[in-house]
Design a protein around this motif. Sequence first.
Motif, PDB file in Angstrom:
ATOM      1  N   ASP A   1      32.190  43.840  42.212  1.00  0.00           N
ATOM      2  CA  ASP A   1      33.117  44.530  43.102  1.00  0.00           C
ATOM      3  C   ASP A   1      32.412  45.699  43.782  1.00  0.00           C
ATOM      4  O   ASP A   1      31.834  46.559  43.103  1.00  0.00           O
ATOM      5  CB  ASP A   1      34.330  45.046  42.317  1.00  0.00           C
ATOM      6  CG  ASP A   1      35.218  43.920  41.801  1.00  0.00           C
ATOM      7  OD1 ASP A   1      35.158  42.811  42.370  1.00  0.00           O
ATOM      8  OD2 ASP A   1      35.966  44.148  40.836  1.00  0.00           O
TER       9      ASP A   1
ATOM     10  N   HIS B   1      31.366  42.060  55.296  1.00  0.00           N
ATOM     11  CA  HIS B   1      32.288  41.093  54.684  1.00  0.00           C
ATOM     12  C   HIS B   1      31.981  39.679  55.163  1.00  0.00           C
ATOM     13  O   HIS B   1      31.871  38.742  54.353  1.00  0.00           O
ATOM     14  CB  HIS B   1      33.727  41.488  55.031  1.00  0.00           C
ATOM     15  CG  HIS B   1      34.773  40.578  54.494  1.00  0.00           C
ATOM     16  ND1 HIS B   1      35.160  39.419  55.136  1.00  0.00           N
ATOM     17  CD2 HIS B   1      35.524  40.640  53.358  1.00  0.00           C
ATOM     18  CE1 HIS B   1      36.093  38.818  54.441  1.00  0.00           C
ATOM     19  NE2 HIS B   1      36.340  39.530  53.351  1.00  0.00           N
TER      20      HIS B   1
ATOM     21  N   LEU C   1      36.576  38.265  48.589  1.00  0.00           N
ATOM     22  CA  LEU C   1      37.933  38.759  48.784  1.00  0.00           C
ATOM     23  C   LEU C   1      37.879  40.230  49.168  1.00  0.00           C
ATOM     24  O   LEU C   1      37.105  41.000  48.606  1.00  0.00           O
ATOM     25  CB  LEU C   1      38.763  38.593  47.501  1.00  0.00           C
ATOM     26  CG  LEU C   1      38.895  37.167  46.950  1.00  0.00           C
ATOM     27  CD1 LEU C   1      39.663  37.186  45.639  1.00  0.00           C
ATOM     28  CD2 LEU C   1      39.566  36.261  47.960  1.00  0.00           C
ATOM     29  N   GLY C   2      38.714  40.613  50.126  1.00  0.00           N
ATOM     30  CA  GLY C   2      38.775  41.990  50.575  1.00  0.00           C
ATOM     31  C   GLY C   2      40.201  42.463  50.731  1.00  0.00           C
ATOM     32  O   GLY C   2      41.144  41.804  50.269  1.00  0.00           O
TER      33      GLY C   2
ATOM     34  N   TYR D   1      43.195  40.256  51.620  1.00  0.00           N
ATOM     35  CA  TYR D   1      43.640  39.222  50.681  1.00  0.00           C
ATOM     36  C   TYR D   1      44.916  39.652  49.959  1.00  0.00           C
ATOM     37  O   TYR D   1      45.923  38.954  49.986  1.00  0.00           O
ATOM     38  CB  TYR D   1      42.533  38.911  49.683  1.00  0.00           C
ATOM     39  CG  TYR D   1      42.896  37.835  48.694  1.00  0.00           C
ATOM     40  CD1 TYR D   1      43.227  36.553  49.116  1.00  0.00           C
ATOM     41  CD2 TYR D   1      42.934  38.110  47.322  1.00  0.00           C
ATOM     42  CE1 TYR D   1      43.574  35.565  48.206  1.00  0.00           C
ATOM     43  CE2 TYR D   1      43.266  37.129  46.410  1.00  0.00           C
ATOM     44  CZ  TYR D   1      43.592  35.858  46.853  1.00  0.00           C
ATOM     45  OH  TYR D   1      43.938  34.880  45.956  1.00  0.00           O
TER      46      TYR D   1
ATOM     47  N   HIS E   1      42.905  44.202  46.088  1.00  0.00           N
ATOM     48  CA  HIS E   1      41.572  44.376  46.659  1.00  0.00           C
ATOM     49  C   HIS E   1      41.559  45.372  47.821  1.00  0.00           C
ATOM     50  O   HIS E   1      40.651  45.341  48.643  1.00  0.00           O
ATOM     51  CB  HIS E   1      41.045  43.015  47.136  1.00  0.00           C
ATOM     52  CG  HIS E   1      40.869  42.027  46.032  1.00  0.00           C
ATOM     53  ND1 HIS E   1      41.898  41.239  45.568  1.00  0.00           N
ATOM     54  CD2 HIS E   1      39.776  41.706  45.285  1.00  0.00           C
ATOM     55  CE1 HIS E   1      41.461  40.476  44.590  1.00  0.00           C
ATOM     56  NE2 HIS E   1      40.182  40.735  44.390  1.00  0.00           N
ATOM     57  N   ARG E   2      42.510  46.263  47.868  1.00  0.00           N
ATOM     58  CA  ARG E   2      42.597  47.202  48.983  1.00  0.00           C
ATOM     59  C   ARG E   2      41.434  48.188  49.014  1.00  0.00           C
ATOM     60  O   ARG E   2      41.140  48.773  50.064  1.00  0.00           O
ATOM     61  CB  ARG E   2      43.913  47.981  48.922  1.00  0.00           C
ATOM     62  CG  ARG E   2      44.033  48.906  47.716  1.00  0.00           C
ATOM     63  CD  ARG E   2      45.408  49.546  47.609  1.00  0.00           C
ATOM     64  NE  ARG E   2      45.530  50.434  46.465  1.00  0.00           N
ATOM     65  CZ  ARG E   2      45.754  50.037  45.220  1.00  0.00           C
ATOM     66  NH1 ARG E   2      45.888  48.730  44.985  1.00  0.00           N
ATOM     67  NH2 ARG E   2      45.851  50.895  44.234  1.00  0.00           N
TER      68      ARG E   2
ATOM     69  N   HIS F   1      38.158  47.459  47.613  1.00  0.00           N
ATOM     70  CA  HIS F   1      36.829  46.907  47.325  1.00  0.00           C
ATOM     71  C   HIS F   1      36.698  45.481  47.860  1.00  0.00           C
ATOM     72  O   HIS F   1      37.687  44.821  48.180  1.00  0.00           O
ATOM     73  CB  HIS F   1      36.549  46.926  45.816  1.00  0.00           C
ATOM     74  CG  HIS F   1      37.392  45.974  45.020  1.00  0.00           C
ATOM     75  ND1 HIS F   1      38.675  46.276  44.594  1.00  0.00           N
ATOM     76  CD2 HIS F   1      37.154  44.708  44.568  1.00  0.00           C
ATOM     77  CE1 HIS F   1      39.172  45.254  43.909  1.00  0.00           C
ATOM     78  NE2 HIS F   1      38.270  44.275  43.885  1.00  0.00           N
TER      79      HIS F   1
ATOM     80  N   HIS G   1      35.445  41.875  46.585  1.00  0.00           N
ATOM     81  CA  HIS G   1      35.129  41.082  45.393  1.00  0.00           C
ATOM     82  C   HIS G   1      34.206  39.953  45.827  1.00  0.00           C
ATOM     83  O   HIS G   1      34.569  39.122  46.656  1.00  0.00           O
ATOM     84  CB  HIS G   1      36.415  40.517  44.771  1.00  0.00           C
ATOM     85  CG  HIS G   1      36.166  39.508  43.698  1.00  0.00           C
ATOM     86  ND1 HIS G   1      35.975  39.853  42.363  1.00  0.00           N
ATOM     87  CD2 HIS G   1      36.071  38.145  43.757  1.00  0.00           C
ATOM     88  CE1 HIS G   1      35.784  38.748  41.657  1.00  0.00           C
ATOM     89  NE2 HIS G   1      35.829  37.700  42.473  1.00  0.00           N
TER      90      HIS G   1
END
Length: 264
Positions: A192, A230, A241-242, A245, A249-250, A252, A254
Motif C-alpha cells: 500500500d 496509478h 486499487l485506488g 475503487y 482506499h481513499r 492509498h 493498493h
Amino acid sequence: MPQPDSPDHQAQLPSAQPRQRHWLGLVVICSAIAAGAYGWYSGAIVIPDRFNPWAPLDVMAPPDFLTGYKLSRTRSDPVRCLNALAQTKMAYDRLPDRVTGPGCGFENAVLLRTAGVRLGAPLSLSCPMALSFFMWEQHALQPAAQQHFGQRVAAIDHLGSYACRNINRGERSAPNAPGASRSRHATANALDIAGFTLQNGKRITVLKDWRPADAATPPDAEARMLADAHQGACRLFNGVLGPDYNAVHRDHFHLETGGYALCR
C-alpha cells in the motif's frame, strides 16, 4: 445447346487458376515461416531481444509491447524471478519460506531494505511483488514525477506490505473473521502506497492530492502525477486499487501480484 468443345461450354467450366494461386500462396507463406523458424533455431537469424518474447526480461529497458508478457513469465518462475531481481541493484535479503497462520505466509520472498527511493521501514515482499515494484518505480513513477515536476521522487510513503489478515472491506469487516478471503498482503503479494516526497522536499499524498475523473475542477500537477503513477502501475501489477475503487482506499494505492487483472 452448346457443344462440349464450343467456346460457350468452356466459359461455363470453373477456372482452376484462382484455386492454384491460392494454394501456391499458402505454400510460399508456410515455407517462409518454416525457413524463418529454422533460421532462428539454428542461429542463422538473430532476433533482437526486445522483439523476442522468449528473451529474458531486461528490467532496465523501456517497456514495450512484450514487457507485460515477459514480466508475467518471469514472475511465474522462482529462479527466473530472482535472477531478474538481481539486475535491479536494490538492496534486499532473501527470506526463508514460512507459514504464519491459515492462509498466511510467503515463499520466494525478500526483505527489501533500499531501492531507487527511500522506503522508511523495510518491506517483506514476494519476489514477483518486489520485481513489479522496481519496474513501476523505474518506468512509471519516476517518469511521471519528471514530466510534471522536473525532478525525481526521493522517497515513498507506504502503509506496509506483509500482514496476516483478510481483505479489508470496510468498517464492518473483521481483520481475521473465519471463512473470509485472505488479502494478498497475507502472502507478501501486496503493498500500500500513501504518498511520495520529491527531491525538493515537496510531499504528494493520495489522500490530499488525488482527483477523481469526474471532479469539477481540472486536475493540478499533483493530481496528474498520481493519475499517471496509478495507470503505470496497472501495466506492471496484476491488481491496482485506488480512491475511485472505494472509501477504504481513499488514502492509498493498493498494488498486488498473483491475482486477477484489476485496475480501479
